[in-house]
Scaffold this active site. Sequence first.
Site, PDB file in Angstrom:
ATOM      1  N   VAL A 243       1.075  -1.307  -0.058  1.00  0.00           N
ATOM      2  CA  VAL A 243       0.220  -0.317   0.053  1.00  0.00           C
ATOM      3  C   VAL A 243       0.825   1.415   0.223  1.00  0.00           C
ATOM      4  CG1 VAL A 243      -2.408  -0.654   0.644  1.00  0.00           C
ATOM      5  CG2 VAL A 243       0.066  -0.509   2.543  1.00  0.00           C
ATOM      6  N   HIS A 244       1.662   1.663  -1.095  1.00  0.00           N
ATOM      7  CA  HIS A 244       2.656   2.400  -1.379  1.00  0.00           C
ATOM      8  C   HIS A 244       1.716   3.515  -1.013  1.00  0.00           C
ATOM      9  CE1 HIS A 244       4.422  -0.387  -4.334  1.00  0.00           C
ATOM     10  NE2 HIS A 244       3.123  -0.349  -4.648  1.00  0.00           N
ATOM     11  N   ASP A 245       0.894   4.234  -0.969  1.00  0.00           N
ATOM     12  CA  ASP A 245       0.314   5.676  -1.049  1.00  0.00           C
ATOM     13  C   ASP A 245      -0.197   5.999   0.722  1.00  0.00           C
ATOM     14  OD1 ASP A 245      -1.808   5.752  -4.109  1.00  0.00           O
ATOM     15  OD2 ASP A 245       0.646   6.085  -4.009  1.00  0.00           O
TER      16      ASP A 245
END
Length: 319
Positions: A243-245
């Site tokens: 979940v990069h963001d």
Amino acid sequence: MTDPIPTDIVIDCDPGIDDAIALLLAIACSDRVRLSSITTTHGNVGLALTARNACKVRSLAGRPDVPVHAGCPRPLTAPLHDAAHIHGDNGLGGVDLPDGEGGLAAVHGVDALIAEAERGRTLIAVGPLTNVAVALIKCPDLAARWPRLVIMGGGVAAGNVTPAAEFNIFTDPEAARTVLTTTEWPENARPVLFPLDATHQALLGPDWIADLSASGGPICRAVAGMLGGYETPSTVERGGKCVHDAMAVAWTIRPDLFETRPARIDVVTDSGTARGRTIADFASGEPTADVATDVDAPAFIGWLKEKLIALDALRGGDS
Ligand code: RIB
Ligand code: CA
């Protein structure tokens, strides 16, 4: 000790599954960050869908009051490029969220970013940087007045679209170079950059997703559903979803979970195989960003789950 005053933030995004989770995390942490507006850009899917998805997510979280401003529909000069093969044709992994109340704000996303910067609000940019670049071009002295910019983008060791380039940078390298080579930031408030080198350190595995779905209510089940539809080559080989963001949002609230190092950043914009590559010179005496290098992954994923479950409880769970 008095509670810290919540930080006013604006999130520029391209929802997108991990963008959606980032928005939910920000709303779940309203005691620490006040989400004053959302701006959307082309990216994972087209602008019309990213804007519509931002409205859906704010309604899911019970925050139809947060204005959503649609921004730029395409890169500065690059051809349009999306990630619907990863985020699904609807951009949310096939999860069908109700539209909810409220529509789009009339003010363009770029003008909203400028206004929010002038009000001293932190920007968390988690999509292609077209809106941010156009804001800096439109207001040349804006950088000196932006209190803080947190960016998810880049891959120092490797990319995820090509071996060299990460999606947010690859999609608009000219915009990324405009933003990441700007030097007029306020003293001690250089942009914080979350590249894949950091975001790949925290993986949400099947047990985490199943436990989230079982422990929460509609929000947690929607997140689990989105993650179920989120397949990338790296999630398959790594056995978990990134979940990069959400990590960029997390830094604003829990900087203790991360380590950063100053570096001078450049972005390759030529037409060769390195197009969209981010170069980080950690030895530079004139750094232009603080780059996230290390993540307390177990603490981050545990805290993320706790916050999403708490948001469901706040919203009344399954009642
Ligand atoms: O490479 C990951 C980034 O590209 C994330 O922001 C994801 O949402 C996609 O936009
Ligand atoms: Ca994104």
